[in-house]
Design a protein around this motif. Structure first.
Motif, mmCIF file in Angstrom:
data_model
loop_
_atom_site.group_PDB
_atom_site.id
_atom_site.type_symbol
_atom_site.label_atom_id
_atom_site.label_comp_id
_atom_site.label_asym_id
_atom_site.label_seq_id
_atom_site.Cartn_x
_atom_site.Cartn_y
_atom_site.Cartn_z
ATOM 1 N N THR A 104 0.856 -1.185 0.000
ATOM 2 C CA THR A 104 0.000 0.000 0.000
ATOM 3 C C THR A 104 0.895 1.239 0.000
ATOM 4 O OG1 THR A 104 -0.105 0.059 2.430
ATOM 5 C CG2 THR A 104 -1.845 -1.167 1.281
ATOM 6 N N ALA A 105 0.304 2.385 -0.325
ATOM 7 C CA ALA A 105 1.048 3.641 -0.276
ATOM 8 C C ALA A 105 1.538 3.885 1.148
ATOM 9 C CB ALA A 105 0.167 4.795 -0.736
ATOM 10 N N LEU A 106 2.722 4.477 1.291
ATOM 11 C CA LEU A 106 3.299 4.692 2.613
ATOM 12 C C LEU A 106 2.595 5.804 3.377
ATOM 13 C CD1 LEU A 106 7.137 4.277 2.008
ATOM 14 C CD2 LEU A 106 5.448 2.590 2.731
ATOM 15 N N ALA A 107 1.793 6.602 2.693
ATOM 16 C CA ALA A 107 1.043 7.662 3.354
ATOM 17 C C ALA A 107 -0.435 7.523 3.005
ATOM 18 C CB ALA A 107 1.550 9.038 2.910
ATOM 19 N N ASP A 108 -1.292 7.599 4.016
ATOM 20 C CA ASP A 108 -2.728 7.543 3.763
ATOM 21 C C ASP A 108 -3.402 8.888 4.037
ATOM 22 O OD1 ASP A 108 -2.508 7.620 6.492
ATOM 23 O OD2 ASP A 108 -3.577 5.743 6.856
ATOM 24 N N LYS A 109 -2.593 9.854 4.461
ATOM 25 C CA LYS A 109 -3.086 11.211 4.674
ATOM 26 C C LYS A 109 -2.109 12.198 4.055
ATOM 27 C CE LYS A 109 -5.507 10.381 9.060
ATOM 28 N NZ LYS A 109 -5.628 10.818 10.487
ATOM 29 N N ALA A 110 -2.586 13.408 3.814
ATOM 30 C CA ALA A 110 -1.711 14.450 3.270
ATOM 31 C C ALA A 110 -2.137 15.793 3.835
ATOM 32 C CB ALA A 110 -1.771 14.471 1.749
ATOM 33 N N TRP A 111 -1.167 16.706 3.889
ATOM 34 C CA TRP A 111 -1.421 18.045 4.405
ATOM 35 C C TRP A 111 -0.900 19.083 3.419
ATOM 36 C CZ3 TRP A 111 -0.120 13.861 7.217
ATOM 37 C CH2 TRP A 111 -0.906 13.540 8.332
ATOM 38 N N LEU A 112 -1.667 20.149 3.280
ATOM 39 C CA LEU A 112 -1.245 21.304 2.492
ATOM 40 C C LEU A 112 -0.657 22.313 3.474
ATOM 41 C CD1 LEU A 112 -1.451 22.337 -0.497
ATOM 42 C CD2 LEU A 112 -3.485 23.595 0.230
ATOM 43 N N VAL A 113 0.590 22.701 3.248
ATOM 44 C CA VAL A 113 1.301 23.567 4.182
ATOM 45 C C VAL A 113 1.751 24.831 3.460
ATOM 46 C CG1 VAL A 113 3.217 23.751 5.822
ATOM 47 C CG2 VAL A 113 2.125 21.520 5.413
ATOM 48 N N THR A 138 2.566 17.361 1.817
ATOM 49 C CA THR A 138 3.372 16.363 2.495
ATOM 50 C C THR A 138 2.505 15.244 3.050
ATOM 51 O OG1 THR A 138 4.941 15.991 4.314
ATOM 52 C CG2 THR A 138 3.286 17.691 4.643
ATOM 53 N N GLY A 139 3.070 14.049 3.104
ATOM 54 C CA GLY A 139 2.406 12.911 3.722
ATOM 55 C C GLY A 139 2.850 12.705 5.159
ATOM 56 N N VAL A 140 3.691 13.593 5.662
ATOM 57 C CA VAL A 140 4.156 13.552 7.053
ATOM 58 C C VAL A 140 3.521 14.712 7.803
ATOM 59 C CG1 VAL A 140 6.164 13.654 8.568
ATOM 60 C CG2 VAL A 140 6.354 12.546 6.325
ATOM 61 N N GLN A 141 2.837 14.423 8.900
ATOM 62 C CA GLN A 141 2.136 15.475 9.629
ATOM 63 C C GLN A 141 3.113 16.574 10.043
ATOM 64 O OE1 GLN A 141 -0.291 14.103 12.839
ATOM 65 N NE2 GLN A 141 -1.238 16.098 13.170
ATOM 66 N N ALA A 147 2.736 28.415 10.333
ATOM 67 C CA ALA A 147 2.366 28.027 8.978
ATOM 68 C C ALA A 147 0.884 27.682 8.937
ATOM 69 C CB ALA A 147 3.197 26.829 8.512
ATOM 70 N N LEU A 148 0.287 27.854 7.763
ATOM 71 C CA LEU A 148 -1.091 27.435 7.547
ATOM 72 C C LEU A 148 -1.067 25.968 7.149
ATOM 73 C CD1 LEU A 148 -4.152 27.992 7.128
ATOM 74 C CD2 LEU A 148 -3.592 28.603 4.761
ATOM 75 N N VAL A 149 -1.720 25.117 7.947
ATOM 76 C CA VAL A 149 -1.724 23.678 7.711
ATOM 77 C C VAL A 149 -3.164 23.214 7.513
ATOM 78 C CG1 VAL A 149 -1.144 21.410 8.641
ATOM 79 C CG2 VAL A 149 0.361 23.365 9.079
ATOM 80 N N ILE A 150 -3.432 22.578 6.395
ATOM 81 C CA ILE A 150 -4.770 22.075 6.087
ATOM 82 C C ILE A 150 -4.668 20.582 5.799
ATOM 83 C CG2 ILE A 150 -6.747 22.224 4.529
ATOM 84 C CD1 ILE A 150 -5.939 25.098 3.932
ATOM 85 N N GLU A 151 -5.369 19.778 6.586
ATOM 86 C CA GLU A 151 -5.397 18.340 6.316
ATOM 87 C C GLU A 151 -6.336 18.078 5.148
ATOM 88 O OE1 GLU A 151 -6.434 14.060 8.474
ATOM 89 O OE2 GLU A 151 -6.148 15.871 9.697
ATOM 90 N N MET A 152 -5.858 17.312 4.196
ATOM 91 C CA MET A 152 -6.636 17.032 3.006
ATOM 92 C C MET A 152 -7.465 15.773 3.208
ATOM 93 S SD MET A 152 -3.589 17.823 0.286
ATOM 94 C CE MET A 152 -4.666 17.654 -1.133
ATOM 95 N N GLY A 153 -8.684 15.786 2.696
ATOM 96 C CA GLY A 153 -9.562 14.634 2.829
ATOM 97 C C GLY A 153 -9.269 13.579 1.774
ATOM 98 N N GLN A 154 -10.065 12.514 1.791
ATOM 99 C CA GLN A 154 -9.881 11.432 0.841
ATOM 100 C C GLN A 154 -10.334 11.819 -0.561
ATOM 101 O OE1 GLN A 154 -8.351 8.427 1.313
ATOM 102 N NE2 GLN A 154 -7.755 9.368 3.255
ATOM 103 N N SER A 155 -11.229 12.793 -0.645
ATOM 104 C CA SER A 155 -11.680 13.232 -1.967
ATOM 105 C C SER A 155 -10.548 13.966 -2.671
ATOM 106 C CB SER A 155 -12.900 14.141 -1.842
ATOM 107 O OG SER A 155 -12.570 15.306 -1.102
ATOM 108 N N ASN A 156 -10.547 13.861 -3.964
ATOM 109 C CA ASN A 156 -9.484 14.489 -4.757
ATOM 110 C C ASN A 156 -9.848 15.946 -4.996
ATOM 111 O OD1 ASN A 156 -7.359 15.070 -6.378
ATOM 112 N ND2 ASN A 156 -7.830 13.583 -7.956
ATOM 113 N N ASP A 157 -9.461 16.819 -4.090
ATOM 114 C CA ASP A 157 -9.878 18.211 -4.166
ATOM 115 C C ASP A 157 -8.758 19.150 -4.606
ATOM 116 O OD1 ASP A 157 -8.415 17.817 -1.893
ATOM 117 O OD2 ASP A 157 -9.968 18.459 -0.495
#
Length: 247
Positions: A104-113, A138-141, A147-157
């Motif tokens: 599986t992919a090594l990251a299951d979450k991503a953040w826009l920083v 980034t896939g690392v929290q 900094a402005l940090v936004i956690e991205m959802g599963q939807s491709n936005d």
């Protein structure tokens, strides 16, 4: 795939190009001799590479390069030489293993920083893919305080122009071509063709090497962030399945 032509298969798995000798040797040792006590004889390596279509001279040059770079070492056994990973080579092989062998992919979450645009652009040492000088995904929290940090959802936005910065277009196409080749090989192997142990080892290494050359170039991000034709999930699944068939 009607018959087994290892040289032709190696070229096809390598996106139409013959594999780089030193890089293939790195995969050989990572797959077959990562253990601290494992060694491969020069004769075994010569036979292995010749099956793939690589001349002994090219193998000797590549072995010399890997020894000079501190990846490999060797010891004499009479008139023969045995090769093994150095601590550096073993540590780097172990470090790369999750990216190569994970199903599986090594990251299951991503953040826009987004960092302060009023500040000068830094060295950009933080993990992730830099979209601009102050914006990364980034896939690392992240733990930046300013900094402005936004956690991205599963939807491709993400817009396509931003997703296009995450992975080179040629790498996306290579992943699709590899998935197709692996499907053909897996289908052929499902009929349980008669292969000796040495050819099974060669095939297994070639399969791992074909995915390794893509996996190590792709950022550790969720698969849904990449543009099509990203075929990473199919490649991971097929590599794991073929390795089990050939084990």
């Amino acid at each position: 795939m009607e018959r087994l032509d290892v040289k032709e298969l190696a070229t096809r798995l390598n996106n139409g190009q013959p594999p780089r000798v030193w890089s293939l040797l790195v995969t050989v040792f990572g797959e077959l001799a990562q253990d601290e006590t494992a060694q491969l004889s020069g004769e075994t390596l010569r036979q292995f590479m010749e099956i793939v279509g690589i001349k002994p001279e090219a193998t000797r040059v590549a072995l010399h390069r890997l020894r000079k770079d501190g990846w490999l070492s060797s010891q004499k056994d009479g008139r023969k030489s045995n090769y093994f990973l150095t601590k550096k080579g073993r540590d780097e092989s172990i470090k790369a293993s999750p990216r190569i062998y994970s199903e599986t992919a090594l990251a299951d979450k991503a953040w826009l920083v987004m960092q302060n645009v009023g500040e000068p652009v830094g060295a950009q040492k933080e993990p992730g893919v830099w979209i601009t000088g102050h914006l990364r995904i980034t896939g690392v929290q992240p733990d930046e305080q300013d900094a402005l940090v936004i956690e991205m959802g599963q939807s491709n936005d993400l817009p396509d122009w931003m997703r296009a910065r995450l992975c080179d277009a040629s790498l996306l196409e290579q992943s699709q071509a590899l998935a197709n080749t692996l499907r053909d090989l897996d289908y052929w192997l499902a009929d349980e063709p008669k292969l000796d142990e040495f050819h099974r080892e060669v095939l297994r290494v070639l399969v791992v090497h074909s995915w390794r050359r893509i996996a190590l170039k792709v950022p550790s991000l969720p698969d849904n962030l990449f543009l099509k034709p990203w075929s990473g999930p199919d490649c991971r699944r097929l590599v794991a399945q073929i390795r089990k068939r050939l084990s």
